[in-house]
Design an enzyme around this catalytic site. Structure first.
Site, PDB file in Angstrom:
ATOM      1  N   ALA A  13      -9.525   2.151   9.475  1.00  0.00           N
ATOM      2  CA  ALA A  13      -8.846   1.845  10.737  1.00  0.00           C
ATOM      3  C   ALA A  13      -9.514   2.626  11.863  1.00  0.00           C
ATOM      4  O   ALA A  13     -10.177   2.063  12.724  1.00  0.00           O
ATOM      5  CB  ALA A  13      -7.357   2.189  10.648  1.00  0.00           C
ATOM      6  N   GLY A  68      -8.431   9.549   8.982  1.00  0.00           N
ATOM      7  CA  GLY A  68      -8.850   9.719  10.367  1.00  0.00           C
ATOM      8  C   GLY A  68      -9.886  10.803  10.598  1.00  0.00           C
ATOM      9  O   GLY A  68     -10.285  11.035  11.738  1.00  0.00           O
ATOM     10  N   ALA A  86      -9.524   5.717   3.323  1.00  0.00           N
ATOM     11  CA  ALA A  86      -9.510   6.876   4.215  1.00  0.00           C
ATOM     12  C   ALA A  86     -10.803   7.683   4.182  1.00  0.00           C
ATOM     13  O   ALA A  86     -11.406   7.885   3.136  1.00  0.00           O
ATOM     14  CB  ALA A  86      -8.358   7.831   3.908  1.00  0.00           C
ATOM     15  N   GLY A  87     -11.215   8.094   5.365  1.00  0.00           N
ATOM     16  CA  GLY A  87     -12.334   9.010   5.504  1.00  0.00           C
ATOM     17  C   GLY A  87     -13.612   8.386   6.036  1.00  0.00           C
ATOM     18  O   GLY A  87     -14.511   9.108   6.471  1.00  0.00           O
ATOM     19  N   LYS A 128       0.880  -1.162   0.000  1.00  0.00           N
ATOM     20  CA  LYS A 128       0.000   0.000   0.000  1.00  0.00           C
ATOM     21  C   LYS A 128       0.919   1.214   0.000  1.00  0.00           C
ATOM     22  O   LYS A 128       1.592   1.499   0.999  1.00  0.00           O
ATOM     23  CB  LYS A 128      -0.898   0.011   1.245  1.00  0.00           C
ATOM     24  CG  LYS A 128      -1.762   1.272   1.296  1.00  0.00           C
ATOM     25  CD  LYS A 128      -2.521   1.424   2.602  1.00  0.00           C
ATOM     26  CE  LYS A 128      -3.067   2.843   2.668  1.00  0.00           C
ATOM     27  NZ  LYS A 128      -3.746   3.134   3.922  1.00  0.00           N
TER      28      LYS A 128
END
Lengths: 68, 225
Positions: free
Chosen positions: B174, B126, B152-153, B65
């Site tokens: 995450a 995040g 992300a997001g 990644k």
């Protein structure tokens, strides 16, 4: 001789191998999930016992952490 | 990991901590997860390439990644460094999964460079702000010939559902799970959300209309007055 191991100055025996540096950093030399760079260059696992370090070199011993 | 049904787990490389007990890699492998090493924390193509090569040594996988960040505060990708790193790593035999801006042109350039997937952000890492530009994401999805993975997001399961309904092949997350008050419960919610969105994408949604359309025909309606 003096090397920089994971950012900290460390005394290692002259001509210490990469494998010895891995142990000194707290890693298990045979352990999966470890990687080593010497002066920013990758040292493949199969060469850890053969590659000797020199005075003043910088060694990074890395492992997996969560995140990213 | 079990509650989320995640098949792939991304891991970062950091200095060995002598006080750490156990092995994250062993835990993830016991859970049946495929490891996807990342280059989190890299700000230059050069550092990202070296980190990817270190990860290949550590985890015996060609997958990476690829993250090349351009700014500490917003953690947005640096497009020129990202593309340069992607080209170098593809030439070196990696399966490159780049974390990218939600820019359709950059996504195409990354695909043309030989990336195995493109992974646009929905919003900053995040932030939990969901998909801020669904229009761009839609264009990326329409043009892409490789899997598109939303990276992300995501803040809440409905964000993941929207991504999958739009046609994403998967989602990465995450913070939304790890920082939830009850992470295991949230992980399960995410699994259901991804499945719902994926099924809905395959089922094909109805078009949006300005006015109502009765689900029952007016034919056969009785005269009561």
């Amino acid at each position: 001789m003096r090397v920089t191991l994971n950012g900290e100055p460390r005394e290692l025996p002259d001509r210490a191998s990469v494998a010895e540096a891995v142990s000194a950093a707290g890693g298990q030399p045979g352990g999966r999930g470890l990687a080593v760079a010497v002066d920013g260059e990758v040292v493949p696992r199969g060469r850890w016992t053969a590659v000797e370090l020199g005075d003043g070199q910088s060694v990074e011993v890395l492992h997996a952490v969560q995140g990213g | 990991m079990a509650a989320s049904g995640a098949e792939v787990a991304t891991v970062a490389l950091r200095r060995v901590d002598p006080s750490a007990r156990g092995s994250l890699v062993e835990v993830l492998e016991r859970a049946g997860c495929t490891l996807l090493p990342n280059t989190a924390g890299c700000f230059t193509a050069r550092d990202a390439v070296t980190t990817a090569q270190l990860a290949r040594e550590a985890f015996e996988t060609d997958w990476v990644k690829l993250e090349v960040i351009g700014d500490e505060r917003n953690l947005l990708p640096d497009p020129t460094e990202l593309l340069e790193a992607a080209e170098t790593l593809v030439a070196d035999g990696f399966s490159v999964l780049p974390y990218t801006n939600d820019d359709p042109i950059l996504a195409t350039r990354l695909e043309d460079a030989g990336c195995a997937a493109v992974m646009p952000l929905g919003s900053p890492i995040g932030s939990g702000m969901g998909i801020r530009n669904p229009y761009n994401l839609r264009m990326i999805l329409e043009r892409a010939r490789v899997p598109v993975i939303l990276d992300a997001g995501i803040g809440t399961p409905s964000d993941a559902t929207v991504a999958m309904e739009m046609g994403c092949a998967g989602v990465l997350m995450a913070t939304a799970v790890a920082r939830a008050e009850d992470p295991v419960r949230m992980a399960r919610a995410m699994a259901l959300a991804v499945e719902a969105g994926s099924l809905a994408h395959g089922a094909g949604r109805i078009p949006r209309r300005l006015y109502a359309e009765a689900s029952t025909s007016f034919e056969g309606i009785p005269e009561l007055t």
